[in-house]
Design an enzyme around this catalytic site. Structure first.
Site, mmCIF file in Angstrom:
data_model
loop_
_atom_site.group_PDB
_atom_site.id
_atom_site.type_symbol
_atom_site.label_atom_id
_atom_site.label_comp_id
_atom_site.label_asym_id
_atom_site.label_seq_id
_atom_site.Cartn_x
_atom_site.Cartn_y
_atom_site.Cartn_z
ATOM 1 N N TYR A 267 -1.603 -1.057 10.472
ATOM 2 C CA TYR A 267 -1.756 -1.314 9.033
ATOM 3 C C TYR A 267 -0.471 -0.924 8.295
ATOM 4 O O TYR A 267 0.020 -1.690 7.459
ATOM 5 C CB TYR A 267 -2.956 -0.531 8.494
ATOM 6 C CG TYR A 267 -3.261 -0.789 7.027
ATOM 7 C CD1 TYR A 267 -3.921 -1.943 6.623
ATOM 8 C CD2 TYR A 267 -2.874 0.126 6.050
ATOM 9 C CE1 TYR A 267 -4.199 -2.173 5.281
ATOM 10 C CE2 TYR A 267 -3.153 -0.101 4.711
ATOM 11 C CZ TYR A 267 -3.823 -1.248 4.328
ATOM 12 O OH TYR A 267 -4.095 -1.474 2.995
ATOM 13 N N SER B 280 0.856 -1.192 0.000
ATOM 14 C CA SER B 280 0.000 0.000 0.000
ATOM 15 C C SER B 280 0.892 1.241 0.000
ATOM 16 O O SER B 280 2.092 1.145 0.297
ATOM 17 C CB SER B 280 -0.841 -0.035 1.280
ATOM 18 O OG SER B 280 -1.499 1.190 1.492
#
Ligand SMILES: NC(=O)c1ccc[n+]([C@@H]2O[C@H](COP(=O)([O-])OP(=O)(O)OC[C@H]3O[C@@H](n4cnc5c(N)ncnc54)[C@H](O)[C@@H]3O)[C@@H](O)[C@H]2O)c1
Length: 315
Positions: free
Chosen positions: A200, A187
């Site tokens: 995350y 990401s």
């Protein structure tokens, strides 16, 4: 390249040897830089994946579903894996209604035993997996001190550990055949730290680390593993519902990406054997050549200016 690595791998540090190795290193580094620049202008041809087995995790929704549809349209046999039987069935039906070739399996990818059993079943039902796409992921979004132990452990199990279980399940056959491709979903949060996404971000940095270390480790294998490719994907906000409350100051500059567009870009990168991409690509250069070259305190000011990220939410 393998031969050169063997030549370098020595404890002989005599002056002559050192000078020779240094000259080789400078030559090879320059060659690789020039090759990368050339590849930037003229990327690899798209490879033909007709008949190849592509296993994707998290095919029940979002980017995973869109990638599954696209790989099937390219003539691949797509193995759809998800924890959610209904949504996975929907993806399977979408592929088969387009006359694509698909298989569906329900599996919780955090369960290593279930992943190994899945690998065995897929091998029997479909054959060896040529392209493994580790896509399933979750993203709790709130301040770090409000994230519970259970939430953090689950996040790490899905976003990080499952990647390793699936690679351990499918890589041996790839090494055996010197043929395969491992794709991982990192990401933008795996390239820079972001508010409300501490675990995350950690998980997505870990994905990049695993992929990089694996590529390095395979290069050191005595046997030829050059037929195994790696692609790490770092998307910005994709409109799948995963990012529930995006906050974007410059909406026209930093548009939310539609899952269909993200899947087009990712599949194209896989077909061209790209090592690491961002979606959209502008972030790659912005982060690598601007953000990473300035002091962290200066980078933090730029982040404040763009004021782009995710608001906290409860579920
Ligand atoms: N959407 C974004 O903005 C965005 C941005 C950057 C990176 N990513 C990454 O891309 C990947 C896909 O994201 P998405 O937005 O398509 O997600 P999504 O929530 O739309 O879909 C995720 C799928 O994974 C499945 N899944 C969840 N846990 C599982 C488990 N334990 N075992 C098997 N399947 C499981 C879900 O059932 C779902 O079908 C994720 O790894 C995510 O972190 C997404």
């Amino acid at each position: 390249m393998k031969l050169l690595e063997k030549i370098f791998r020595t404890h002989d540090n005599s002056p002559l040897r050192l000078i020779r190795d240094l000259l080789w290193t400078i030559l090879l580094v320059n060659y690789e830089i020039l090759r990368s620049i050339y590849k930037w202008f003229i990327p690899n041809e798209r490879k033909d994946i007709r008949g190849e087995v592509v296993l994707i995790t998290g095919t029940g929704h979002g980017i995973g579903r869109e990638m599954a549809l696209r790989f099937a349209r390219l003539g691949a046999k797509v193995v759809c894996v998800d924890i959610n039987p209904q949504s996975n069935e929907e993806t399977y039906n979408m592929i088969t209604s387009e006359l694509g070739y698909a298989f569906k399996y329900v599996c919780d990818v955090t369960d290593r035993t279930a992943v190994m059993a899945l690998a065995e079943k897929v091998r029997k039902d479909v054959g060896d997996v040529d392209i493994l796409v580790n896509n399933a992921g979750i993203m709790p979004c709130k301040p770090f001190l409000q994230q519970t132990e259970q939430e953090i452990r689950l996040l790490m199990d899905i976003n990080v550990n499952a990647n390793m279980w699936l690679i351990q399940a499918f890589l041996p056959a790839m090494v055996e055949r010197n043929h395969g491709h491992i794709v991982a979903m990192s990401s933008i949060a795996g390239l820079m730290g972001l508010q409300n996404l501490v675990p995350y971000c950690g998980s997505k940095y870990a994905v990049r680390g695993i992929m990089e270390a694996l590529a390095i480790e395979l290069r050191c294998e005595p046997r030829d593993t050059s037929g195994i490719k790696f692609t790490t994907v770092c998307p910005y906000i994709v409109n799948t519902g995963l990012c529930k409350k995006p906050r974007i100051r410059f909406q026209s500059l930093m548009k939310v990406v539609e899952p269909e567009d993200a899947a087009d870009i990712i599949v194209d990168a896989v077909l061209r054997d790209s090592l690491e991409i961002t979606v959209p690509s502008i972030f790659y250069y912005a982060i690598r050549f601007a953000y990473r070259l300035i002091p962290f305190t200066a980078a933090a000011i730029i982040i404040n200016f763009f004021d782009s990220g995710l608001e906290a939410h409860d579920d």
